[in-house]
Design a protein around this motif. Structure first.
Motif, PDB file in Angstrom:
ATOM      1  N   SER A 120       0.871  -1.177   0.000  1.00  0.00           N
ATOM      2  CA  SER A 120       0.000   0.000   0.000  1.00  0.00           C
ATOM      3  C   SER A 120       0.907   1.226   0.000  1.00  0.00           C
ATOM      4  N   THR A 121       0.646   2.172  -0.884  1.00  0.00           N
ATOM      5  CA  THR A 121       1.508   3.371  -0.933  1.00  0.00           C
ATOM      6  C   THR A 121       1.437   4.141   0.384  1.00  0.00           C
ATOM      7  N   GLN A 151      -0.998  -2.343  -6.261  1.00  0.00           N
ATOM      8  CA  GLN A 151      -0.921  -2.540  -4.804  1.00  0.00           C
ATOM      9  C   GLN A 151      -1.513  -3.911  -4.455  1.00  0.00           C
ATOM     10  N   GLY A 174      -3.939  -2.647  -1.098  1.00  0.00           N
ATOM     11  CA  GLY A 174      -4.455  -1.271  -1.138  1.00  0.00           C
ATOM     12  C   GLY A 174      -5.626  -1.134  -0.170  1.00  0.00           C
ATOM     13  N   ARG A 175      -5.583  -0.085   0.618  1.00  0.00           N
ATOM     14  CA  ARG A 175      -6.628   0.094   1.632  1.00  0.00           C
ATOM     15  C   ARG A 175      -7.602   1.191   1.241  1.00  0.00           C
ATOM     16  N   GLY A 176      -8.873   0.949   1.565  1.00  0.00           N
ATOM     17  CA  GLY A 176      -9.891   1.968   1.386  1.00  0.00           C
ATOM     18  C   GLY A 176     -10.455   2.360   2.743  1.00  0.00           C
ATOM     19  N   GLN A 177     -11.483   3.175   2.722  1.00  0.00           N
ATOM     20  CA  GLN A 177     -12.132   3.566   3.976  1.00  0.00           C
ATOM     21  C   GLN A 177     -12.966   2.414   4.510  1.00  0.00           C
ATOM     22  N   TRP A 193      -8.774  -1.497  -1.731  1.00  0.00           N
ATOM     23  CA  TRP A 193      -8.808  -0.668  -2.945  1.00  0.00           C
ATOM     24  C   TRP A 193      -7.998  -1.393  -4.002  1.00  0.00           C
ATOM     25  N   LYS A 210     -18.778   6.675  -8.217  1.00  0.00           N
ATOM     26  CA  LYS A 210     -17.522   7.050  -7.536  1.00  0.00           C
ATOM     27  C   LYS A 210     -16.353   7.016  -8.511  1.00  0.00           C
ATOM     28  N   GLY A 244     -11.141   7.897  -4.556  1.00  0.00           N
ATOM     29  CA  GLY A 244     -11.258   7.691  -3.110  1.00  0.00           C
ATOM     30  C   GLY A 244     -10.024   8.241  -2.410  1.00  0.00           C
ATOM     31  N   ILE A 264      -4.463   8.516  -2.216  1.00  0.00           N
ATOM     32  CA  ILE A 264      -5.497   8.846  -3.206  1.00  0.00           C
ATOM     33  C   ILE A 264      -5.502   7.813  -4.330  1.00  0.00           C
TER      34      ILE A 264
HETATM   35  C1  BTN Z   1     -11.745   4.837  -0.304  1.00  0.00           C
HETATM   36  O1  BTN Z   1     -12.151   3.841   0.266  1.00  0.00           O
HETATM   37  O2  BTN Z   1     -12.495   5.504  -1.004  1.00  0.00           O
HETATM   38  C2  BTN Z   1     -10.320   5.293  -0.158  1.00  0.00           C
HETATM   39  C3  BTN Z   1      -9.445   4.680  -1.200  1.00  0.00           C
HETATM   40  C4  BTN Z   1      -7.996   5.133  -1.123  1.00  0.00           C
HETATM   41  C5  BTN Z   1      -7.141   4.348  -2.075  1.00  0.00           C
HETATM   42  C6  BTN Z   1      -5.752   4.886  -2.158  1.00  0.00           C
HETATM   43  S1  BTN Z   1      -4.833   4.150  -3.461  1.00  0.00           S
HETATM   44  C7  BTN Z   1      -3.371   4.870  -2.859  1.00  0.00           C
HETATM   45  C8  BTN Z   1      -3.422   4.806  -1.357  1.00  0.00           C
HETATM   46  N1  BTN Z   1      -2.891   3.555  -0.873  1.00  0.00           N
HETATM   47  C9  BTN Z   1      -3.817   2.824  -0.257  1.00  0.00           C
HETATM   48  O3  BTN Z   1      -3.625   1.692   0.248  1.00  0.00           O
HETATM   49  N2  BTN Z   1      -4.994   3.446  -0.285  1.00  0.00           N
HETATM   50  C10 BTN Z   1      -4.889   4.749  -0.917  1.00  0.00           C
END
Ligand code: BTN
Length: 251
Positions: A24-25, A45, A48-51, A56, A116, A119, A138
């Motif tokens: 994840s960045t 990624q 990758g994590r989201g909210q 993600w 959407k 994010g 982002i």
């Molecule tokens: C959401 O759930 O809307 C937030 C998404 C955020 C994704 C970005 S991608 C770059 C950065 N690294 C992550 O693991 N998540 C954020």
């Protein structure tokens, strides 16, 4: 991508770490960035994590996934939502440069109509009453045209316009320029101006809609305001006011 990012790095005087693949960045930015504005950007990624604990995901090479470091020492811990406001406004303003009419879905999702397109995941380090570091993650859907059918309502810049292809570093630069201006404004005590621009960009402001609380109770109401600490104020049909923190209501 890589050589354009080198130009970007020289132009803005910031470090840009480009990775073909990473976890994840946001995690990497925590390890490698040292100065305000430094960026970590990845093509892919694995975590990758989201909210709300969501993942993600994005196909390699089509979209933007990056994290940047801010050190908003001029904000107190209770003013941390201003970072979210400035970042989401910068994403919206950048989209508008490409004729994509984006809005902010509280607290900081970016929507075009009911879809959407980007994010934002912000992770703050708070010491005492100060924000010592904010990692701004982002994900922007740029050139992707096909999405996993399990995603509820995704879209991208390519789908929303007649353009076949957008240069991702140009989009990143446009966002960066907008964020720099908004962040300067914030640092010059421009909170009232940021508040007003955020409300102007707020998705569904003043429009009747169904809101759902985590327990499952739903009701019709209207978004009336977002308070300085980031809580949303909704008025139901009987005229009662409900105030929620992030995650306490969905719509
Ligand atoms: C959401 O759930 O809307 C937030 C998404 C955020 C994704 C970005 S991608 C770059 C950065 N690294 C992550 O693991 N998540 C954020």
């Amino acid at each position: 991508m890589k050589s354009k990012l080198e130009e970007f790095s020289k132009l803005w005087g910031v470090e840009v770490t480009y990775l073909e693949a990473t976890t994840s960045t946001n995690d990497i930015a925590r390890e490698v960035t040292s100065a305000q504005g430094d960026i970590v950007i990845a093509e892919c990624q694995s975590a990758g994590r989201g909210q709300r604990g969501n993942r993600w995901t994005s196909p390699s090479g089509e979209n933007l996934m990056f994290s940047l470091l801010l050190t908003p020492l001029f904000l107190s811990a209770e003013e941390q939502f201003y970072v979210s406001k400035a970042v989401s406004l910068a994403v919206c303003q950048a989209f508008r440069e490409y004729e994509v009419q984006a809005m902010i879905k509280w607290p900081n999702d970016i929507y075009v109509d009911d879809r959407k397109i980007a994010g934002i995941l912000i992770e703050h380090d708070v010491t005492g009453d100060s924000i010592t570091r904010s990692i701004i993650g982002i994900g922007i859907n740029v050139n992707q045209r096909e999405f996993d059918p399990s995603l509820p309502n995704p879209t991208s810049m390519a789908l929303e316009t007649s353009s076949e292809y957008f240069d991702r570093v140009d989009v990143l630069s446009t966002f960066y320029e907008k964020l720099t201006a908004l962040y300067d404004l914030l640092g010059r005590d421009g909170k009232a101006e940021i508040d007003s621009q955020y409300m102007d960009a707020l998705y569904l402001l003043g429009q009747p809609h169904t809101f759902t609380e985590p327990g499952g109770r739903s009701y019709r109401g209207v978004i009336r305001n977002v308070l300085p600490d980031g809580q949303i104020r909704i008025e139901d049909e009987a005229g009662h006011t409900h105030i929620y923190l992030f995650k306490e209501v969905s719509y």
